[in-house]
Design a protein around this motif. Structure first.
Motif, short mmCIF file in Angstrom:
data_model
loop_
_atom_site.label_atom_id
_atom_site.label_comp_id
_atom_site.label_asym_id
_atom_site.label_seq_id
_atom_site.Cartn_x
_atom_site.Cartn_y
_atom_site.Cartn_z
N THR A 173 0.84 -1.19 0.00
CA THR A 173 0.00 0.00 0.00
C THR A 173 0.88 1.25 0.00
O THR A 173 2.04 1.21 0.43
CB THR A 173 -0.93 0.04 1.23
OG1 THR A 173 -0.13 0.03 2.42
CG2 THR A 173 -1.86 -1.17 1.25
N ASP A 174 0.30 2.34 -0.48
CA ASP A 174 1.03 3.61 -0.53
C ASP A 174 0.92 4.42 0.76
O ASP A 174 1.63 5.40 0.93
CB ASP A 174 0.51 4.46 -1.70
CG ASP A 174 0.81 3.81 -3.04
OD1 ASP A 174 1.84 3.13 -3.13
OD2 ASP A 174 0.00 3.98 -3.97
N GLY A 175 0.03 4.03 1.63
CA GLY A 175 -0.15 4.78 2.87
C GLY A 175 -0.97 3.98 3.86
O GLY A 175 -1.52 2.93 3.54
N PRO A 176 -1.07 4.46 5.09
CA PRO A 176 -1.80 3.72 6.12
C PRO A 176 -3.31 3.88 5.97
O PRO A 176 -3.78 4.90 5.46
CB PRO A 176 -1.31 4.38 7.41
CG PRO A 176 -1.00 5.78 7.03
CD PRO A 176 -0.47 5.70 5.62
N PRO A 177 -4.07 2.91 6.40
CA PRO A 177 -5.53 3.04 6.40
C PRO A 177 -5.99 3.78 7.64
O PRO A 177 -5.28 3.84 8.65
CB PRO A 177 -5.99 1.59 6.41
CG PRO A 177 -4.93 0.89 7.20
CD PRO A 177 -3.64 1.56 6.85
N PHE A 178 -7.19 4.34 7.55
CA PHE A 178 -7.81 4.96 8.72
C PHE A 178 -8.75 3.92 9.33
O PHE A 178 -9.76 3.57 8.74
CB PHE A 178 -8.58 6.22 8.33
CG PHE A 178 -9.03 7.06 9.51
CD1 PHE A 178 -8.12 7.83 10.21
CD2 PHE A 178 -10.36 7.05 9.91
CE1 PHE A 178 -8.52 8.60 11.29
CE2 PHE A 178 -10.77 7.82 10.99
CZ PHE A 178 -9.85 8.60 11.68
N VAL A 179 -8.39 3.42 10.51
CA VAL A 179 -9.13 2.33 11.15
C VAL A 179 -10.18 2.92 12.08
O VAL A 179 -9.85 3.68 13.01
CB VAL A 179 -8.18 1.41 11.94
CG1 VAL A 179 -8.95 0.25 12.56
CG2 VAL A 179 -7.06 0.90 11.05
N VAL A 180 -11.44 2.60 11.83
CA VAL A 180 -12.55 3.12 12.65
C VAL A 180 -13.03 2.03 13.61
O VAL A 180 -12.79 0.84 13.40
CB VAL A 180 -13.71 3.61 11.77
CG1 VAL A 180 -13.25 4.76 10.89
CG2 VAL A 180 -14.27 2.48 10.93
N SER A 181 -13.73 2.46 14.62
CA SER A 181 -14.32 1.52 15.58
C SER A 181 -15.50 2.20 16.26
O SER A 181 -15.67 3.42 16.17
CB SER A 181 -13.28 1.08 16.63
OG SER A 181 -12.88 2.18 17.43
N GLY A 182 -16.29 1.42 16.93
CA GLY A 182 -17.43 1.98 17.64
C GLY A 182 -18.62 2.19 16.74
O GLY A 182 -18.65 1.77 15.58
N GLU A 183 -19.62 2.87 17.27
CA GLU A 183 -20.85 3.11 16.53
C GLU A 183 -20.80 4.44 15.79
O GLU A 183 -19.90 5.27 16.02
CB GLU A 183 -22.04 3.10 17.50
CG GLU A 183 -22.24 1.77 18.24
CD GLU A 183 -23.42 1.82 19.19
OE1 GLU A 183 -23.98 2.93 19.37
OE2 GLU A 183 -23.76 0.77 19.76
N ASP A 184 -21.79 4.61 14.92
CA ASP A 184 -21.89 5.89 14.20
C ASP A 184 -22.12 7.04 15.17
O ASP A 184 -22.83 6.90 16.18
CB ASP A 184 -23.04 5.85 13.19
CG ASP A 184 -22.75 4.92 12.03
OD1 ASP A 184 -21.59 4.50 11.88
OD2 ASP A 184 -23.69 4.61 11.26
N SER A 185 -21.54 8.15 14.85
CA SER A 185 -21.78 9.39 15.60
C SER A 185 -22.32 10.43 14.63
O SER A 185 -22.14 10.31 13.42
CB SER A 185 -20.48 9.89 16.25
OG SER A 185 -19.96 8.95 17.16
N ARG A 186 -22.96 11.43 15.17
CA ARG A 186 -23.51 12.50 14.36
C ARG A 186 -22.96 13.84 14.84
O ARG A 186 -22.95 14.10 16.04
CB ARG A 186 -25.04 12.49 14.40
CG ARG A 186 -25.62 11.36 13.55
CD ARG A 186 -27.07 11.06 13.86
NE ARG A 186 -27.62 10.06 12.94
CZ ARG A 186 -27.36 8.75 13.04
NH1 ARG A 186 -26.58 8.28 14.00
NH2 ARG A 186 -27.90 7.91 12.16
N TRP A 187 -22.52 14.63 13.90
CA TRP A 187 -21.94 15.93 14.22
C TRP A 187 -22.48 16.96 13.25
O TRP A 187 -22.45 16.76 12.04
CB TRP A 187 -20.41 15.88 14.11
CG TRP A 187 -19.72 16.84 15.04
CD1 TRP A 187 -20.09 18.10 15.34
CD2 TRP A 187 -18.55 16.57 15.79
NE1 TRP A 187 -19.23 18.67 16.23
CE2 TRP A 187 -18.26 17.74 16.54
CE3 TRP A 187 -17.69 15.48 15.92
CZ2 TRP A 187 -17.16 17.85 17.37
CZ3 TRP A 187 -16.60 15.59 16.76
CH2 TRP A 187 -16.33 16.76 17.49
N ALA A 188 -22.95 18.07 13.77
CA ALA A 188 -23.54 19.12 12.93
C ALA A 188 -22.46 19.85 12.14
O ALA A 188 -21.41 20.20 12.67
CB ALA A 188 -24.32 20.10 13.80
N LEU A 189 -22.77 20.08 10.87
CA LEU A 189 -21.90 20.86 10.00
C LEU A 189 -22.63 22.14 9.62
O LEU A 189 -23.76 22.12 9.14
CB LEU A 189 -21.57 20.07 8.73
CG LEU A 189 -20.82 20.83 7.62
CD1 LEU A 189 -19.40 21.16 8.06
CD2 LEU A 189 -20.81 20.01 6.33
#
Length: 223
Positions: free
Chosen positions: A148-164
């Motif tokens: 691979t050319d770079g590291p992956p972004f590893v997620v965990s946990g449940e979905d969160s919601r954030w206002a934009l």
């Protein structure tokens, strides 16, 4: 006869004595006047004062001022970091994660990257709020693989919601745009792309404003 002869002599002596007294008085008067003038001239002469330390006055208008903390371009609040508002070279994900501090398993909340998340969906909110909800997952940069050319972004946990905030400053790279350099896009353009490509998990760096909503959102380029 003798008396009459003595009278002129006595008169002459008296006249001489009177003249001597007058001359003596004039000399004394002149000396006194000269002494008085010398005393008077000595009393009026003043030496210039030396300026005391700190007595120099500051120029008019030289008021000390504080430099205000600037708000970075494109943000609605003053909490964002200063970054160029024009197109800038994207930071590869490899610089965010390193082999010495990468996640080799699903990260815990203590390991989450505090400034980045993966974006999966967008949810509409009432128009009068001026905001939309981003459905996100937190995570951390993983360890890059050999092929691979770079590291992956590893997620965990449940979905969160954030206002934009609808007026947020947003930049994007490929695949949202055709460039590997961050280009500014509108919030609606981001919404349209995410709606057409749900669960893409693109990584964004974010900054919030005083209201807690996201006011700056910049995609992280992952090769």
């Amino acid at each position: 006869m003798k008396v009459n002869r003595l009278r002129p002599v006595v008169g002459a002596l008296m006249a001489a004595a009177t003249l001597t007294a007058v001359l003596t008085g004039c000399e004394k008067g002149g000396s006194a006047a000269a002494a008085g003038e010398a005393t008077a001239s000595t009393g009026t002469a003043k030496s210039p004062k030396s300026p005391t330390a700190g007595a120099t006055a500051a120029p008019a208008g030289s008021v000390a001022t504080k430099t205000p903390t600037g708000t970075s371009a494109g943000t609605s609040t003053g909490t964002s970091k200063a970054k160029p508002s024009a197109a800038t070279t994207a930071t590869p994900a490899a610089s965010a994660g390193s082999a010495s501090a990468c996640a080799d398993k699903p990260p815990t909340p203590d390991d989450y990257d505090p400034d980045e998340f993966a974006l999966f969906r967008v949810e509409e909110l009432p128009a009068d709020t001026g905001k939309v909800n981003l459905v996100i997952q937190h995570g951390a940069w993983g360890c890059p693989g050999k092929d691979t050319d770079g590291p992956p972004f590893v997620v965990s946990g449940e979905d969160s919601r954030w206002a934009l905030d609808q007026a947020a400053y947003v930049t994007a790279v490929t695949p949202i745009t055709d460039s590997t350099e961050n280009e500014r896009i509108g919030v609606q353009e981001l919404i349209d792309w995410v709606d057409a490509h749900p669960d893409s998990g693109l990584v964004f760096e974010y900054e919030t404003g005083d209201d807690g909503a996201i006011h700056r959102l910049e995609q992280v380029f992952t090769p």
